[in-house]
Design an enzyme around this catalytic site. Structure first.
Site, PDB file in Angstrom:
ATOM      1  N   HIS A   1      -8.697   4.811  -2.249  1.00 45.73           N
ATOM      2  CA  HIS A   1      -9.302   6.120  -1.990  1.00 45.73           C
ATOM      3  C   HIS A   1      -9.258   6.995  -3.249  1.00 45.73           C
ATOM      4  O   HIS A   1      -8.564   6.694  -4.217  1.00 45.73           O
ATOM      5  CB  HIS A   1      -8.624   6.898  -0.851  1.00 45.73           C
TER       6      HIS A   1
ATOM      7  N   CYS B   1       0.845  -1.199   0.000  1.00 39.83           N
ATOM      8  CA  CYS B   1       0.000   0.000   0.000  1.00 39.83           C
ATOM      9  C   CYS B   1       0.880   1.248   0.000  1.00 39.83           C
ATOM     10  O   CYS B   1       1.512   1.568   1.014  1.00 39.83           O
ATOM     11  CB  CYS B   1      -0.928  -0.002   1.211  1.00 39.83           C
TER      12      CYS B   1
ATOM     13  N   TYR C   1     -13.967   6.770  -0.181  1.00 42.05           N
ATOM     14  CA  TYR C   1     -14.435   5.849  -1.215  1.00 42.05           C
ATOM     15  C   TYR C   1     -15.574   6.391  -2.088  1.00 42.05           C
ATOM     16  O   TYR C   1     -16.556   5.686  -2.341  1.00 42.05           O
ATOM     17  CB  TYR C   1     -14.832   4.509  -0.586  1.00 42.05           C
TER      18      TYR C   1
END
Ligand code: DNO
Length: 399
Positions: free
Chosen positions: A352, A271, A370
């Site tokens: 996101h 991530c 989101y």
């Protein structure tokens, strides 16, 4: 890499039909209604899988099967809950869902202080401001020993922030911090939170790491048998908060996790948004060195500012060198494909997006970060990179 979007389930204000039009072919989803620590019912897993398939998409990655506080602290009902975790992995494997994301962050999942930070172009981003978080810590939570964790300047900024807020704003802010769990409203009170923190009084980083090792020792063999690959999500943000240890923040942390169980079933959710908050994390280097163990990918950028503030930048802006990241991921994919690995293609999702354009007129997203259009922008930009870089390299972008 396969393009995916997160989908929070039937409650999500974004539908599967809309996700399909973004060009994604898969989703990251979870059964958010099952309480943490309980086994996921097979019938519900199948129902979710089939619902996603009926929309022309695949449920490729489970995000997340949460690791309960009892398991993280090895207290109370932990043994039964680990058993439940294994049952869930077996059922997911039986249903053909091969990747499971989880995290090992004590008490909190991700932390942000501003959910509607307005950018110059009029869109809104998520942001973290240590001074505001210090205000939560010092004045809402009143955590013993908190003063020592903040600098005099941060304490002064925290006090100024708190003083400038009316009582209703303070309680809304507090609730927002307590309620930022993805896909679920736990409705925690400040007292619940204090009780959760207290469970960590004797758990330092070494102890937490040991609890993670014991968890992996219990679940990795099950995952292997079930044909499931685990993917630990890095700490977000990647540093200790509220005096709690965090052990998945740096490359050496990731290496330590991988060494706990030397199996392809014990892998990473790579991530960039989480790891990228630390300037000392070499994002491309992590892929080059640990890429073989990446089982899921979240791509987004962050902009680091003065005083430890960061906000979520557009996917191709900010401090993350996204073209270099995608290039390195594609190189890893090519290497795997050539090695004949069955898992050569990893699913990525834009992690996101900003609230922008029609997002302002749509119902609020199920979880901050989101919205549909902002993530569509992110995914489209990432697609452009994937296709462009693969073409230049003479490789297929996806299978
Ligand atoms: C936030 C997410 C995290 C993530 C979990 C994984 O948007 O990236 O909440 O889903 O930490 O377990």
């Amino acid at each position: 890499m396969e393009e995916a979007m997160r989908w929070f389930g039937p409650r999500d204000s974004v539908s599967l039909a809309e996700i399909r039009q973004t060009g994604a072919t898969a989703v990251f989803s979870a059964l958010h209604d099952v309480p943490y620590g309980e086994a996921w019912p097979l019938a519900q897993i199948i129902q979710r899988r089939d619902e996603v398939a009926a929309a022309g998409l695949a449920w490729r990655v489970v995000e997340s099967v949460p690791v309960s506080e009892a398991i993280k602290t090895r207290s109370g009902d932990w043994a039964r809950q680990i058993e439940n975790y294994r049952v869930t992995l077996e059922r997911l494997g039986a249903a053909g869902i091969g990747v499971v994301v989880y995290n090992f962050m004590p008490v909190m999942d991700w932390v942000r202080t501003d959910l509607r930070h307005r950018l110059p172009d009029g869109s809104e981003a998520l942001r973290y401001d240590p001074a505001k978080f210090a205000a939560f810590d010092l004045f809402a939570l009143g955590r013993p020993g908190a003063e020592a964790d903040w600098s005099p300047a941060q304490r002064a900024a925290a006090a100024a922030f708190w003083r400038s807020r009316a009582a209703a704003e303070r309680s809304a802010f507090t609730k927002q911090i307590l309620d930022l769990f993805p896909g679920v409203r736990l409705g925690l009170t400040i007292e619940d939170f204090r009780a959760m923190l207290a469970k960590y009084a004797a758990i330092d980083a070494d102890r937490l790491r040991e609890n993670l090792r014991l968890f992996l020792a219990a679940v990795v063999p099950t995952a292997e048998r079930a044909g499931v690959r685990l993917a630990i999500h890095p700490d977000d943000p990647p540093f200790p908060v509220l005096g709690l240890a965090r052990v998945v923040s740096t490359e050496s942390d990731l290496r330590a996790v991988l060494a706990m169980a030397d199996s392809p079933a014990n892998g990473l959710c790579y991530c960039t948004g989480s790891l990228g908050v630390r300037a000392d994390n070499d994002l491309v280097g992590v892929i080059r060195r640990l890429g073989a163990r990446i089982n899921a990918v979240h791509l987004r950028s962050v902009q680091r500012e003065a005083d430890g503030v960061f906000f979520e930048a557009n996917h191709l802006e900010g401090n993350v060198d996204m073209p270099a990241v995608v290039q390195a991921l594609l190189a890893e994919q090519t290497a795997r494909r050539r090695a004949g690995r069955a898992d050569w293609q990893v699913a990525l999702r834009p992690d996101h997006g900003h609230v922008m354009l029609d997002d302002f007129r749509r119902p609020a997203p199920e979880c901050p970060g989101y919205p549909l259009i902002g993530r569509l922008r992110g995914l489209a930009e990432l697609r452009g990179l994937q296709v462009g870089i693969s073409r230049m390299a003479g490789e297929p972008a996806v299978g």
